[in-house]
Write a protein that holds these residues in place. Structure first.
Motif, short mmCIF file in Angstrom:
data_model
loop_
_atom_site.label_atom_id
_atom_site.label_comp_id
_atom_site.label_asym_id
_atom_site.label_seq_id
_atom_site.Cartn_x
_atom_site.Cartn_y
_atom_site.Cartn_z
N LYS A 92 0.83 -1.21 0.00
CA LYS A 92 0.00 0.00 0.00
C LYS A 92 0.86 1.26 0.00
O LYS A 92 1.87 1.32 0.71
CB LYS A 92 -0.88 0.02 1.26
N ASN A 93 0.45 2.23 -0.79
CA ASN A 93 1.08 3.54 -0.70
C ASN A 93 0.50 4.30 0.49
O ASN A 93 -0.53 3.91 1.04
CB ASN A 93 0.88 4.30 -2.00
N ILE A 94 1.17 5.40 0.85
CA ILE A 94 0.71 6.18 2.01
C ILE A 94 0.01 7.43 1.52
O ILE A 94 0.55 8.21 0.73
CB ILE A 94 1.90 6.53 2.93
N GLY A 95 -1.22 7.61 1.98
CA GLY A 95 -2.06 8.71 1.52
C GLY A 95 -1.56 10.07 1.99
O GLY A 95 -0.72 10.17 2.88
N ASP A 96 -2.09 11.11 1.35
CA ASP A 96 -1.67 12.48 1.68
C ASP A 96 -2.24 12.91 3.02
O ASP A 96 -3.27 12.40 3.47
CB ASP A 96 -2.14 13.44 0.58
N ASN A 97 -1.58 13.88 3.62
CA ASN A 97 -2.05 14.46 4.88
C ASN A 97 -2.80 15.76 4.62
O ASN A 97 -2.43 16.52 3.73
CB ASN A 97 -0.87 14.75 5.81
N VAL A 98 -3.82 15.99 5.41
CA VAL A 98 -4.64 17.20 5.30
C VAL A 98 -4.30 18.10 6.48
O VAL A 98 -4.54 17.74 7.64
CB VAL A 98 -6.14 16.83 5.32
N ILE A 99 -3.71 19.24 6.19
CA ILE A 99 -3.40 20.21 7.27
C ILE A 99 -4.55 21.20 7.33
O ILE A 99 -4.85 21.90 6.36
CB ILE A 99 -2.08 20.95 6.99
N THR A 100 -5.22 21.22 8.47
CA THR A 100 -6.40 22.08 8.60
C THR A 100 -6.00 23.46 9.15
O THR A 100 -4.86 23.69 9.52
CB THR A 100 -7.43 21.47 9.57
#
Ligand code: ZN
Length: 485
Positions: free
Chosen positions: A148-156
């Motif tokens: 599995k690849n690692i998904g992007d992070n969401v900076i709020t």
């Protein structure tokens, strides 16, 4: 994107040179072609994926495509503006995944959950969280190895200390608090209560989804409340628009007003005496506002409300309830009187009132509200950055500065004077909204902003079933401001 693979191809050369065997030109060409083919295939796939599979389709909680994305990507993290982790996926040795919310119920509605459907940012940012912008070769290698690849992070844009202050200030009351930044539209805090623990949504699903307290409802955006005296801002603006000489408005409040068999009293038995428009708002004089309401041209009143986004679509990343302004030309006089002071059929969400207050604070201009500051890949490289942008002009700058002056009077000597003398300036408007025949219980409102000359924090607070003093929301706002300054 075109540069990246070239660099990678070059970096492959020394690796191959390390091998004892020297590749022939033919072999080398074959490997190069292979990479080019893989590259083109990947590019084609990515373009197809981004162009054809729109975010909206993929963000839908019940889309089957999600499952296939989640099969290939470990869901990314959701972070606050300082980098604190609000949601992450822990992967066990056996490959099992568990979504974890380190702050528990603090962020329950705005961050949401990722089981039994999705809610909050977990739903709205699903596409980004399940898309990996890890480095190109890494992604290909993992695809090839079926890892599995690692998904992007969401900076709020969320600020945890403000969120904690708002959450604690609300205590055990039902209600909502929203804090925004006037000049940018950033949403800094969003609390709704009652709340739930997002770590236990699956285990408690039966209970929380059937709760009579509507635990899952995000009251900040989806709540529909009578605005109470907060609506006097709309009435005042409409009066200003219809009467160029509004500064000369004068009314003698005797503590009540009677018109066609309807009598409305001022709160707490107050008699306000001779007052202008500014004092009417500062003291929240019901009699004066009923008097004003009866003079208004209803279609123009409705136009003003429409300009302020009543009965309109709101800019929102989360599901919301539209505000309603129901007054018609055939309205009876008591309906007009009730509406002018924020009772009657009018309904608003705390979020909408925050947007309206943002526009007043920001010279009439509403900045596009946003919750996601940036999308980054798992190593922190930027994928997409949101910048502040104008959404709409809700009123002229003259109107905004006039309302601002009135709202300053509210905190200087009016109904929210407890907000003065704390080392920061506030302009605002209080409200108490009756919602049942029990007059001892009201919804308590406060909207306002700090640092009046150069507005910083905008706040909107509603507290359900507060005591009839109506001051509960002011005290919540004060606690949030004190924590910040
Ligand atoms: Zn009065």
């Amino acid at each position: 994107m075109n540069e990246e693979p070239k660099k990678k191809l070059q970096s492959e050369k020394p690796k191959r040179n390390k091998k004892k065997k020297t590749p022939s030109n033919k072999e080398f060409a074959r490997v190069t072609y292979l990479f080019v083919i893989i590259f083109l295939a990947m590019m084609g796939y990515l373009v197809y994926f981004n162009a054809v599979k729109s975010k909206d389709i993929i963000n839908s909680s019940y889309n089957v495509r999600l499952d296939s994305m989640a099969d290939r990507v470990v869901r990314g993290q959701i972070l606050d503006s300082a980098g604190n982790v609000l949601a992450k996926t822990e992967v066990g040795e056996d490959g099992s995944e568990k979504r974890v919310y380190p702050y528990g119920s603090l962020y329950s509605h705005v961050v949401g959950y990722d089981t039994h459907g999705k809610a909050g940012l977990e739903s709205q940012e699903n596409f980004s969280l399940l898309t990996s912008h890890a480095f190109f070769m890494e992604r290909i290698l993992k695809e090839v190895r079926e890892e599995k690849n690692i998904g992007d992070n969401v900076i709020t844009t969320l600020n945890t200390s403000l969120q904690e202050a708002a959450y604690n200030a609300l205590g055990d009351y039902k209600g909502a608090v929203i804090v925004m930044e006037a000049s940018t539209g950033k949403i800094l805090s969003m609390v709704s209560k009652p709340d739930f623990n997002p770590n236990k949504v699956a285990a408690n699903w039966e209970k929380i989804s059937n709760s009579e307290n509507s635990v899952l409802l995000n009251r900040a955006t989806q709540g529909a409340y009578a605005p109470g005296s907060v609506f006097k801002l709309v009435t005042a603006l409409s009066y200003m628009r219809e009467n160029a000489d509004y500064a000369n408005y004068n009314y003698n409040c005797e503590g009540e007003i009677t018109y066609e068999e309807t009598t409305i009293h001022c709160a707490k038995g107050n008699v306000h005496g001779e007052i202008g428009l500014k004092e009417s708002l500062a003291h929240s004089c019901n009699a004066s506002f009923c008097n004003i309401g009866l003079t208004l041209n209803i279609p123009k009143y409705r136009d003003t409300a429409k300009d302020l986004l009543f009965d309109a679509k709101l800019p929102s990343v989360l599901p919301y309830t539209k505000s309603k302004f129901q007054l018609t030309e055939n309205a009876k006089s008591y309906e007009i009187m009730m509406t002018a002071m924020g009772q009657g059929e009018t309904q608003v969400s705390p979020y909408h009132m925050a947007l309206m207050t943002c526009a007043i604070a920001n010279g009439g201009i509403l900045m596009e509200p946003y919750l996601v500051d940036e999308i980054v890949n798992y190593t922190g490289t930027s994928v997409e950055k949101n910048m502040p942008q104008k959404y709409a002009t809700l009123m002229s700058s003259e109107e905004a500065s006039q309302l601002k002056e009135y709202m300053q009077a509210v905190t200087e000597y009016g109904t929210a004077s407890s907000l003065s003398g704390n080392g920061y300036t506030v302009a605002g408007k209080t409200g108490t909204a009756e919602y049942s025949s029990d007059k001892e219980k009201v919804h308590s409102w406060f909207v306002g902003f700090t640092n009046v000359d150069n507005p910083e924090l905008v706040i909107s607070v509603v507290i359900e079933s507060a005591d009839s003093s109506g001051m509960k929301a002011v005290s919540v706002a004060k606690k949030v401001f004190n924590a910040y300054y």
